[in-house]
Scaffold this motif. Sequence first.
Motif, short mmCIF file in Angstrom:
data_model
loop_
_atom_site.label_atom_id
_atom_site.label_comp_id
_atom_site.label_asym_id
_atom_site.label_seq_id
_atom_site.Cartn_x
_atom_site.Cartn_y
_atom_site.Cartn_z
N GLY A 1 13.27 -16.15 -14.65
CA GLY A 1 14.68 -16.53 -14.68
C GLY A 1 14.90 -17.98 -14.31
O GLY A 1 15.68 -18.70 -14.94
N ALA A 2 14.19 -18.45 -13.29
CA ALA A 2 14.33 -19.85 -12.86
C ALA A 2 13.87 -20.81 -13.95
O ALA A 2 14.50 -21.85 -14.19
CB ALA A 2 13.54 -20.08 -11.57
N LEU A 3 12.77 -20.46 -14.61
CA LEU A 3 12.27 -21.31 -15.69
C LEU A 3 13.22 -21.32 -16.87
O LEU A 3 13.50 -22.37 -17.47
CB LEU A 3 10.89 -20.82 -16.13
CG LEU A 3 9.78 -20.80 -15.07
CD1 LEU A 3 8.50 -20.21 -15.65
CD2 LEU A 3 9.54 -22.19 -14.50
N GLU A 4 13.73 -20.15 -17.22
CA GLU A 4 14.64 -20.03 -18.37
C GLU A 4 15.93 -20.79 -18.14
O GLU A 4 16.49 -21.39 -19.06
CB GLU A 4 14.90 -18.54 -18.63
CG GLU A 4 15.83 -18.24 -19.79
CD GLU A 4 17.27 -18.08 -19.34
OE1 GLU A 4 18.17 -18.43 -20.12
OE2 GLU A 4 17.49 -17.61 -18.21
N ARG A 5 16.40 -20.81 -16.88
CA ARG A 5 17.63 -21.53 -16.58
C ARG A 5 17.43 -23.04 -16.47
O ARG A 5 18.39 -23.80 -16.47
CB ARG A 5 18.24 -21.01 -15.27
CG ARG A 5 18.75 -19.57 -15.34
CD ARG A 5 19.52 -19.20 -14.08
NE ARG A 5 18.72 -19.29 -12.88
CZ ARG A 5 17.99 -18.29 -12.38
NH1 ARG A 5 17.96 -17.12 -13.00
NH2 ARG A 5 17.29 -18.44 -11.27
N GLY A 6 16.18 -23.48 -16.35
CA GLY A 6 15.89 -24.91 -16.34
C GLY A 6 16.12 -25.60 -15.02
O GLY A 6 16.41 -26.80 -14.99
N HIS A 7 15.98 -24.89 -13.90
CA HIS A 7 16.18 -25.51 -12.60
C HIS A 7 15.18 -26.64 -12.36
O HIS A 7 14.01 -26.55 -12.77
CB HIS A 7 16.04 -24.48 -11.48
CG HIS A 7 17.18 -23.53 -11.40
ND1 HIS A 7 18.38 -23.85 -10.80
CD2 HIS A 7 17.32 -22.25 -11.87
CE1 HIS A 7 19.21 -22.81 -10.88
NE2 HIS A 7 18.59 -21.84 -11.52
#
Length: 312
Positions: free
Chosen positions: A127-133
């Motif tokens: 999720g963190a990678l997909e959101r681009g944090h």
Amino acid sequence: MVKPVKPSAFVTRLISEEERFAPGHRACIGCGEALAVRLAFKTLGDNVIIASATGCMEIVSSQMPYTSWTVPWIHTLFENTAAVASGIEAGIKAMARKGRWTQGKVKVVAMAGDGGTSDIGLQALSGALERGHNLLYICFDNEAYMNTGVQRSSSTPYGAATTTSPAGKVKSGQFSWKKNMPAIVAAHNIPYVATASPGYFKDMMNKLEKAAAVEGPSYLHIFSVCPVGWRSPPELTVKLSRLVVETGMFPLYEIENGKYKLNIDLPRLKPVNEYLKLQGRFRHLTEDTVNEIQQGVNDEYARLKEKAQGGV
């Protein structure tokens, strides 16, 4: 479109003498993960905020009322390290928009073991990678749940004996091949993914600098010897950290903006048994199983070289 990652400046400076992971921690003698953590945060410097999963490094570094951390550090659960790091990063952005952030540029770093990364924490990481944090995620891979009694993880190599993949008459250690976590992360189309080993510390520190310079998510998968869980002599930690690369069992490569690059491309790999025979967790392996592992390593290394040569 992601920005190109700037080349490292590591070769132009000395290793910092400052200790962000300070002496006095209670890691085991010869702990490869403690060595990797120490070098990692020497490289990353003071301007970091660390979210650290449950695991060996949390236990050895933070017994109340003591801490071995000289930089901001927060303990999270096994499963939510990337989520906590995402929240920290989002909070900094919100405070900056409101003019309430006065600390300058800070890199948010999430760190976890292989269990907290490839198993329990995979959903939060994805999720963190997909959101681009804008954060750096570091997996310190000692290839099992060492802190809780050497149970297998999806990162445990094929054939290795653990307390939950014991060697016996029915099964001969771990039944599945090691999960290719860097490839799973790279499938999220993030700017920078790399593998590293403290046995090749300059390569590792170069990659940490690159990863920290990325705007957006970056991921580093660091090999971490565990003498206790692997039943290996503690004085062989650095040797094992090099042999695993020289045998092709843990190649050193980068995936930069989707393109693979082998960092150490050996003309001839050493036999895997030179690495396996130094560890009690592989002591039960038959010659046939060693040959099976050798063939698997050869095939996987050939696929990696093909990706690197093809610029994939």
